[in-house]
Each structure stands twice: as C-alpha cells, then as structure tokens.
Scaffold this active site. Structure first.
Site, PDB file in Angstrom:
ATOM      1  N   ILE A 172       0.890  -1.168   0.000  1.00  0.00           N
ATOM      2  CA  ILE A 172       0.000   0.000   0.000  1.00  0.00           C
ATOM      3  C   ILE A 172       0.921   1.209   0.000  1.00  0.00           C
ATOM      4  O   ILE A 172       1.906   1.230   0.750  1.00  0.00           O
ATOM      5  CB  ILE A 172      -0.906   0.025   1.250  1.00  0.00           C
ATOM      6  CG1 ILE A 172      -1.897  -1.138   1.214  1.00  0.00           C
ATOM      7  CG2 ILE A 172      -1.641   1.358   1.361  1.00  0.00           C
ATOM      8  CD1 ILE A 172      -2.916  -1.120   2.328  1.00  0.00           C
ATOM      9  N   GLU A 232       3.200  -8.439   4.974  1.00  0.00           N
ATOM     10  CA  GLU A 232       4.463  -8.224   5.686  1.00  0.00           C
ATOM     11  C   GLU A 232       4.721  -6.732   5.749  1.00  0.00           C
ATOM     12  O   GLU A 232       4.413  -6.012   4.803  1.00  0.00           O
ATOM     13  CB  GLU A 232       5.637  -8.889   4.953  1.00  0.00           C
ATOM     14  CG  GLU A 232       5.736 -10.383   5.158  1.00  0.00           C
ATOM     15  CD  GLU A 232       5.397 -11.129   3.899  1.00  0.00           C
ATOM     16  OE1 GLU A 232       5.287 -10.487   2.839  1.00  0.00           O
ATOM     17  OE2 GLU A 232       5.234 -12.369   3.978  1.00  0.00           O
ATOM     18  N   TYR A 279      -2.702  -0.843  10.102  1.00  0.00           N
ATOM     19  CA  TYR A 279      -3.198  -2.219   9.973  1.00  0.00           C
ATOM     20  C   TYR A 279      -3.887  -2.677  11.264  1.00  0.00           C
ATOM     21  O   TYR A 279      -4.936  -3.318  11.219  1.00  0.00           O
ATOM     22  CB  TYR A 279      -2.046  -3.168   9.610  1.00  0.00           C
ATOM     23  CG  TYR A 279      -1.390  -2.826   8.282  1.00  0.00           C
ATOM     24  CD1 TYR A 279      -2.152  -2.506   7.173  1.00  0.00           C
ATOM     25  CD2 TYR A 279      -0.001  -2.821   8.132  1.00  0.00           C
ATOM     26  CE1 TYR A 279      -1.565  -2.175   5.955  1.00  0.00           C
ATOM     27  CE2 TYR A 279       0.606  -2.491   6.928  1.00  0.00           C
ATOM     28  CZ  TYR A 279      -0.184  -2.169   5.842  1.00  0.00           C
ATOM     29  OH  TYR A 279       0.393  -1.842   4.649  1.00  0.00           O
TER      30      TYR A 279
END
Ligand SMILES: CC(C)(COP(=O)(O)OP(=O)(O)OC[C@H]1O[C@@H](n2cnc3c(N)ncnc32)[C@H](O)[C@@H]1OP(=O)(O)O)[C@@H](O)C(=O)NCCC(=O)NCCS
Length: 147
Positions: free
Chosen positions: A68, A102, A114
C-alpha cells in the site's frame, strides 16, 4: 475522493508512487501482475490524480496484500485507510476471508494503520527486507473470526 479497481491506465502513476515510497519499488511491468487473474488492486483518485494504491495476490480464500502506498504529500489524510478498506472489500467480493501482509518492523505508522483495521501480529520473518536489511512483521486479518 474515490476508490476504483486498478486498470492499465493507472500503472504509470502507481509506479511513481512506488518509487516515491520504497527502496525497492515495483516497476510498471511488475505492477501489471495486479491486472491478472489471481490478483487485484485498487487506486484512490483525488483531484483527478492517483494519490494512493494497494495491491494483493489471492488464492482460494486467502489474500496477501503486496503493498500500500500513499503519495508523500498526501499522507495522514485518510487515503491509506481508504485504500486498505477498498482492498478488503474487493477481496471479500472475490471470496477471501483471510488477509496477510508483511511490513518492516520499524514502520510504526503502517503497523498502526493495519492494527486499527483489525490486523494482528502473527509472526516475524527474520531479515526479510534488504536495503536496509530488516525483519518483517507478518500481520493477519481473519474475517470469519470477526463476523
Ligand atoms: C503507511 C501509509 C500507507 C499510511 O497511509 P496514510 O494515508 O498516511 O494513513 P491514513 O491517513 O489513512 O491513516 C490511518 C490511520 O493509520 C495510522 N497511521 C498512519 N500513518 C501513521 C503514522 N505515520 N504514525 C502513526 N500512525 C499512523 C493512524 O492510526 C491513522 O489514523 P489517524 O490519522 O486518525 O490517527 C503511508 O504512510 C505510506 O504510503 N507510507 C509509505 C509506504 C509504506 O510504508 N507502505 C506500507 C508498506 S507495508
């Protein structure tokens, strides 16, 4: 601001986001993987330009978020969260119930994003990254456990 599925017309702008965000950026050619079966991606368009994107690979009910990235001038404006939510929506549409990714252990901003969206730290990959060498935190989101 709108979130749309990634298309061939976005790849140049997305490659630029990659170059501005990572020491080992994906090339435009590598990014075209996101247009194929077994992958998906979204871009965020604001003021008529691509300001953020996210991509994922998937198999059966599992999706692996590859990256992202938000334009450096547009961070902390909610675009990263919007892209992540867009990826989760698209993944759900494609039948995914587990999402993994990851992230560099030093990338506290991304880890905070996240975690706020429901991911938890599931493990560590030692020395996963180069340039600079660093461990990766493996993070998971299991939708079946949430709903
Ligand atoms: C990580 C990244 C995608 C976050 O995108 P963003 O658009 O800046 O984040 P958002 O504005 O959507 O932030 C959503 C939430 O995430 C958390 N967050 C995001 N960036 C943060 C930072 N630098 N420090 C602390 N928390 C952060 C916050 O909880 C934030 O909510 P808040 O602003 O209400 O406090 C962006 O900083 C980026 O592109 N970084 C470089 C590339 C990268 O590291 N990608 C991730 C690779 S795994």
């Amino acid at each position: 601001m709108k979130i749309v599925k990634i298309g061939a017309e976005h790849l140049g702008a997305v490659a630029e986001l990659e170059r501005r965000s990572f020491s080992e950026p994906w090339s435009e050619r590598a990014l075209s993987l996101l247009l194929t079966d077994g992958a998906f991606g979204v871009v965020c368009i604001a003021e008529d330009r691509v300001v953020a994107y996210g991509g994922a690979l998937h198999a059966l009910d599992e999706a692996q978020i590859t990256n992202i990235a938000v334009h450096p001038d547009k961070r902390r404006m909610g675009y990263g969260r919007a892209v992540l939510r867009g990826l989760l929506e698209e993944g759900k549409r494609q039948g995914c119930t587990q999402f993994s990714l990851e992230v560099r252990v030093s990338n506290l901003g991304a880890i905070a994003l996240y975690e706020r969206e429901g991911f938890f730290r599931a493990g560590l990959r030692k020395g996963f990254y180069r340039d600079p060498r660093e461990d990766a935190a493996v993070m998971l989101l299991c939708l079946e456990n949430k709903e």
